[in-house]
Design a protein around this motif. Structure first.
Motif, PDB file in Angstrom:
ATOM      1  N   GLU A  44     122.231  -8.905  33.147  1.00 61.72           N
ATOM      2  CA  GLU A  44     120.846  -8.887  33.617  1.00 61.72           C
ATOM      3  C   GLU A  44     120.692  -8.039  34.884  1.00 61.72           C
ATOM      4  OE1 GLU A  44     122.545 -11.683  32.806  1.00 61.72           O
ATOM      5  OE2 GLU A  44     121.542 -12.094  30.895  1.00 61.72           O
ATOM      6  N   ALA A  45     121.664  -8.119  35.783  1.00 65.31           N
ATOM      7  CA  ALA A  45     121.600  -7.326  37.012  1.00 65.31           C
ATOM      8  C   ALA A  45     121.629  -5.832  36.689  1.00 65.31           C
ATOM      9  CB  ALA A  45     122.749  -7.699  37.947  1.00 65.31           C
ATOM     10  N   VAL A  46     122.444  -5.438  35.728  1.00 70.77           N
ATOM     11  CA  VAL A  46     122.535  -4.037  35.319  1.00 70.77           C
ATOM     12  C   VAL A  46     121.235  -3.589  34.660  1.00 70.77           C
ATOM     13  CG1 VAL A  46     123.705  -2.426  33.755  1.00 70.77           C
ATOM     14  CG2 VAL A  46     125.045  -4.060  35.113  1.00 70.77           C
ATOM     15  N   GLN A  47     120.704  -4.406  33.782  1.00 67.77           N
ATOM     16  CA  GLN A  47     119.488  -4.063  33.027  1.00 67.77           C
ATOM     17  C   GLN A  47     118.320  -3.719  33.947  1.00 67.77           C
ATOM     18  OE1 GLN A  47     118.519  -6.976  29.935  1.00 67.77           O
ATOM     19  NE2 GLN A  47     120.689  -7.522  29.859  1.00 67.77           N
ATOM     20  N   ALA A  48     118.267  -4.333  35.110  1.00 64.17           N
ATOM     21  CA  ALA A  48     117.141  -4.142  36.030  1.00 64.17           C
ATOM     22  C   ALA A  48     117.008  -2.692  36.517  1.00 64.17           C
ATOM     23  CB  ALA A  48     117.292  -5.070  37.235  1.00 64.17           C
ATOM     24  N   TYR A  49     118.053  -1.894  36.404  1.00 62.81           N
ATOM     25  CA  TYR A  49     118.021  -0.519  36.901  1.00 62.81           C
ATOM     26  C   TYR A  49     117.568   0.492  35.854  1.00 62.81           C
ATOM     27  CZ  TYR A  49     120.041  -2.307  41.075  1.00 62.81           C
ATOM     28  OH  TYR A  49     120.217  -3.006  42.230  1.00 62.81           O
ATOM     29  N   PHE A  50     117.395   0.055  34.615  1.00 54.06           N
ATOM     30  CA  PHE A  50     117.080   0.958  33.508  1.00 54.06           C
ATOM     31  C   PHE A  50     115.689   0.730  32.951  1.00 54.06           C
ATOM     32  CE2 PHE A  50     121.622   1.081  33.601  1.00 54.06           C
ATOM     33  CZ  PHE A  50     121.937   2.363  33.198  1.00 54.06           C
ATOM     34  N   THR A  51     115.157   1.784  32.345  1.00 55.95           N
ATOM     35  CA  THR A  51     113.993   1.598  31.497  1.00 55.95           C
ATOM     36  C   THR A  51     114.472   0.800  30.287  1.00 55.95           C
ATOM     37  OG1 THR A  51     114.418   3.651  30.284  1.00 55.95           O
ATOM     38  CG2 THR A  51     112.922   3.774  32.196  1.00 55.95           C
ATOM     39  N   GLU A  52     113.560   0.119  29.634  1.00 55.01           N
ATOM     40  CA  GLU A  52     113.938  -0.705  28.483  1.00 55.01           C
ATOM     41  C   GLU A  52     114.648   0.121  27.413  1.00 55.01           C
ATOM     42  OE1 GLU A  52     111.698  -3.374  25.134  1.00 55.01           O
ATOM     43  OE2 GLU A  52     110.872  -3.401  27.167  1.00 55.01           O
ATOM     44  N   ASP A  53     114.225   1.380  27.241  1.00 53.82           N
ATOM     45  CA  ASP A  53     114.817   2.240  26.221  1.00 53.82           C
ATOM     46  C   ASP A  53     115.843   3.220  26.801  1.00 53.82           C
ATOM     47  OD1 ASP A  53     113.053   3.851  27.628  1.00 53.82           O
ATOM     48  OD2 ASP A  53     112.284   4.864  25.842  1.00 53.82           O
ATOM     49  N   GLY A  54     116.376   2.932  27.970  1.00 55.51           N
ATOM     50  CA  GLY A  54     117.352   3.816  28.600  1.00 55.51           C
ATOM     51  C   GLY A  54     118.540   4.090  27.683  1.00 55.51           C
ATOM     52  N   THR A  55     119.159   5.251  27.888  1.00 57.47           N
ATOM     53  CA  THR A  55     120.292   5.664  27.045  1.00 57.47           C
ATOM     54  C   THR A  55     121.454   6.073  27.929  1.00 57.47           C
ATOM     55  OG1 THR A  55     118.747   6.474  25.375  1.00 57.47           O
ATOM     56  CG2 THR A  55     121.015   7.223  25.198  1.00 57.47           C
ATOM     57  N   HIS A  56     122.657   5.666  27.513  1.00 53.80           N
ATOM     58  CA  HIS A  56     123.888   6.048  28.212  1.00 53.80           C
ATOM     59  C   HIS A  56     124.784   6.745  27.194  1.00 53.80           C
ATOM     60  CE1 HIS A  56     127.327   6.090  30.785  1.00 53.80           C
ATOM     61  NE2 HIS A  56     126.890   5.160  31.607  1.00 53.80           N
ATOM     62  N   TYR A  57     124.983   8.062  27.403  1.00 54.00           N
ATOM     63  CA  TYR A  57     125.832   8.858  26.516  1.00 54.00           C
ATOM     64  C   TYR A  57     127.254   8.906  27.071  1.00 54.00           C
ATOM     65  CZ  TYR A  57     121.483  10.761  24.578  1.00 54.00           C
ATOM     66  OH  TYR A  57     120.255  10.923  23.992  1.00 54.00           O
ATOM     67  N   PHE A  58     128.230   9.065  26.150  1.00 48.41           N
ATOM     68  CA  PHE A  58     129.643   9.152  26.505  1.00 48.41           C
ATOM     69  C   PHE A  58     130.281  10.325  25.778  1.00 48.41           C
ATOM     70  CE2 PHE A  58     128.365   4.811  27.062  1.00 48.41           C
ATOM     71  CZ  PHE A  58     128.944   4.474  28.270  1.00 48.41           C
ATOM     72  N   PRO A  59     131.476  10.730  26.219  1.00 46.97           N
ATOM     73  CA  PRO A  59     132.171  11.787  25.484  1.00 46.97           C
ATOM     74  C   PRO A  59     132.385  11.381  24.020  1.00 46.97           C
ATOM     75  CG  PRO A  59     133.209  11.459  27.606  1.00 46.97           C
ATOM     76  CD  PRO A  59     132.203  10.349  27.430  1.00 46.97           C
ATOM     77  N   GLU A  60     132.272  12.377  23.152  1.00 46.89           N
ATOM     78  CA  GLU A  60     132.501  12.165  21.722  1.00 46.89           C
ATOM     79  C   GLU A  60     133.841  11.452  21.520  1.00 46.89           C
ATOM     80  OE1 GLU A  60     131.193  12.448  17.888  1.00 46.89           O
ATOM     81  OE2 GLU A  60     130.209  13.678  19.395  1.00 46.89           O
ATOM     82  N   GLY A  61     133.850  10.430  20.695  1.00 48.06           N
ATOM     83  CA  GLY A  61     135.073   9.691  20.395  1.00 48.06           C
ATOM     84  C   GLY A  61     135.381   8.556  21.356  1.00 48.06           C
ATOM     85  N   SER A  62     134.548   8.347  22.364  1.00 43.91           N
ATOM     86  CA  SER A  62     134.802   7.240  23.301  1.00 43.91           C
ATOM     87  C   SER A  62     134.571   5.913  22.571  1.00 43.91           C
ATOM     88  CB  SER A  62     133.895   7.334  24.523  1.00 43.91           C
ATOM     89  OG  SER A  62     132.626   6.794  24.237  1.00 43.91           O
ATOM     90  N   PRO A  63     135.118   4.822  23.093  1.00 42.38           N
ATOM     91  CA  PRO A  63     134.941   3.532  22.412  1.00 42.38           C
ATOM     92  C   PRO A  63     133.513   2.994  22.454  1.00 42.38           C
ATOM     93  CG  PRO A  63     136.151   3.247  24.467  1.00 42.38           C
ATOM     94  CD  PRO A  63     135.994   4.723  24.252  1.00 42.38           C
ATOM     95  N   PHE A  64     132.641   3.557  23.285  1.00 48.43           N
ATOM     96  CA  PHE A  64     131.294   3.010  23.433  1.00 48.43           C
ATOM     97  C   PHE A  64     130.254   3.670  22.538  1.00 48.43           C
ATOM     98  CE2 PHE A  64     133.165   2.505  27.776  1.00 48.43           C
ATOM     99  CZ  PHE A  64     133.422   1.153  27.640  1.00 48.43           C
ATOM    100  N   GLY A  65     130.514   4.882  22.055  1.00 50.68           N
ATOM    101  CA  GLY A  65     129.488   5.597  21.304  1.00 50.68           C
ATOM    102  C   GLY A  65     128.331   5.934  22.212  1.00 50.68           C
ATOM    103  N   VAL A  66     127.122   5.649  21.785  1.00 47.34           N
ATOM    104  CA  VAL A  66     125.929   5.829  22.605  1.00 47.34           C
ATOM    105  C   VAL A  66     125.329   4.451  22.817  1.00 47.34           C
ATOM    106  CG1 VAL A  66     123.645   6.875  22.760  1.00 47.34           C
ATOM    107  CG2 VAL A  66     125.484   8.103  21.598  1.00 47.34           C
ATOM    108  N   LEU A  67     125.097   4.080  24.077  1.00 43.69           N
ATOM    109  CA  LEU A  67     124.453   2.798  24.373  1.00 43.69           C
ATOM    110  C   LEU A  67     122.954   3.043  24.474  1.00 43.69           C
ATOM    111  CD1 LEU A  67     126.877   1.394  27.097  1.00 43.69           C
ATOM    112  CD2 LEU A  67     126.847   0.881  24.642  1.00 43.69           C
ATOM    113  N   LYS A  68     122.192   2.397  23.606  1.00 39.19           N
ATOM    114  CA  LYS A  68     120.740   2.589  23.579  1.00 39.19           C
ATOM    115  C   LYS A  68     120.062   1.302  23.990  1.00 39.19           C
ATOM    116  CE  LYS A  68     120.851   6.231  20.195  1.00 39.19           C
ATOM    117  NZ  LYS A  68     120.300   6.809  18.990  1.00 39.19           N
TER     118      LYS A  68
END
Length: 142
Positions: A18-42
Motif C-alpha cells: 500500500e505504501a508503494v502504491q501511493a506513489y503511482f497512478t492507478e494504471d502506472g507501468t514498470h518495465y524491466f529488461p527483456e527476460g527479467s523475472p518480473f515481465g511488465v508490472l501494470k
C-alpha cells in the motif's frame, strides 16, 4: 521529483504494498529488461505487491545513488542499487521515470547493469514499444 523518488524507495524498503502504491497512478507501468523475472508490472497494485514480495522473500533493500530530473518535462533518471540480503546478491541499474503533472509516477523503465547474453540479438526492456515511441530500430542505418 527527487524527493518523491527517494520517498518511493523508502516505501519499497518497508515491504508495504500500500505504501508503494501511493506513489503511482492507478494504471502506472514498470518495465524491466527483456527476460527479467518480473515481465511488465501494470498497475499500482501489481507494482506494490511485487516489491512487498521481494522484501519478504529475498530481503530486498534499495538505494537511490544518483538523480537527474527535468521538472518541465516530468522526466527523471536515477542510478540505484538493489541489495538482495537473503540470497547475498547485489544488482545495480538505472531507471527512467515519467511523472504526471500532479506528481505521481506514471512509468518507470528499468535498465540493469549486466553483461550481454550470447545468441540475443537485441538487448532491451520487455514489453516497451520502442517503435511507437520513435526509437531508432534499423541497425543498418547506423
Amino acid at each position: 521529483m527527487e524527493k518523491t523518488i527517494r520517498d518511493y524507495f523508502d516505501a519499497c524498503n518497508t515491504g508495504s504494498s500500500e505504501a508503494v502504491q501511493a506513489y503511482f497512478t492507478e494504471d502506472g507501468t514498470h518495465y524491466f529488461p527483456e527476460g527479467s523475472p518480473f515481465g511488465v508490472l501494470k498497475g499500482s497494485v501489481a507494482i506494490g505487491d511485487c516489491w512487498a514480495k521481494c522484501v519478504a522473500e529475498i530481503g530486498s533493500f534499495w538505494t537511490v545513488d544518483n538523480f537527474v530530473g527535468d521538472p518541465q518535462t516530468g522526466k527523471a533518471v536515477i542510478e540505484w542499487t538493489h541489495f538482495k540480503k537473503k540470497i547475498g546478491q547485489v544488482l545495480r541499474g538505472d531507471e527512467w521515470y515519467q511523472f504526471t503533472p500532479d506528481g505521481k509516477i506514471q512509468e518507470i523503465r528499468a535498465y540493469y547493469a549486466s553483461p550481454t547474453h550470447p545468441g540475443v540479438v537485441e538487448h532491451k526492456i520487455g514489453g516497451f514499444d520502442y517503435a511507437g515511441r520513435g526509437y531508432p530500430l534499423d541497425i543498418e542505418k547506423k
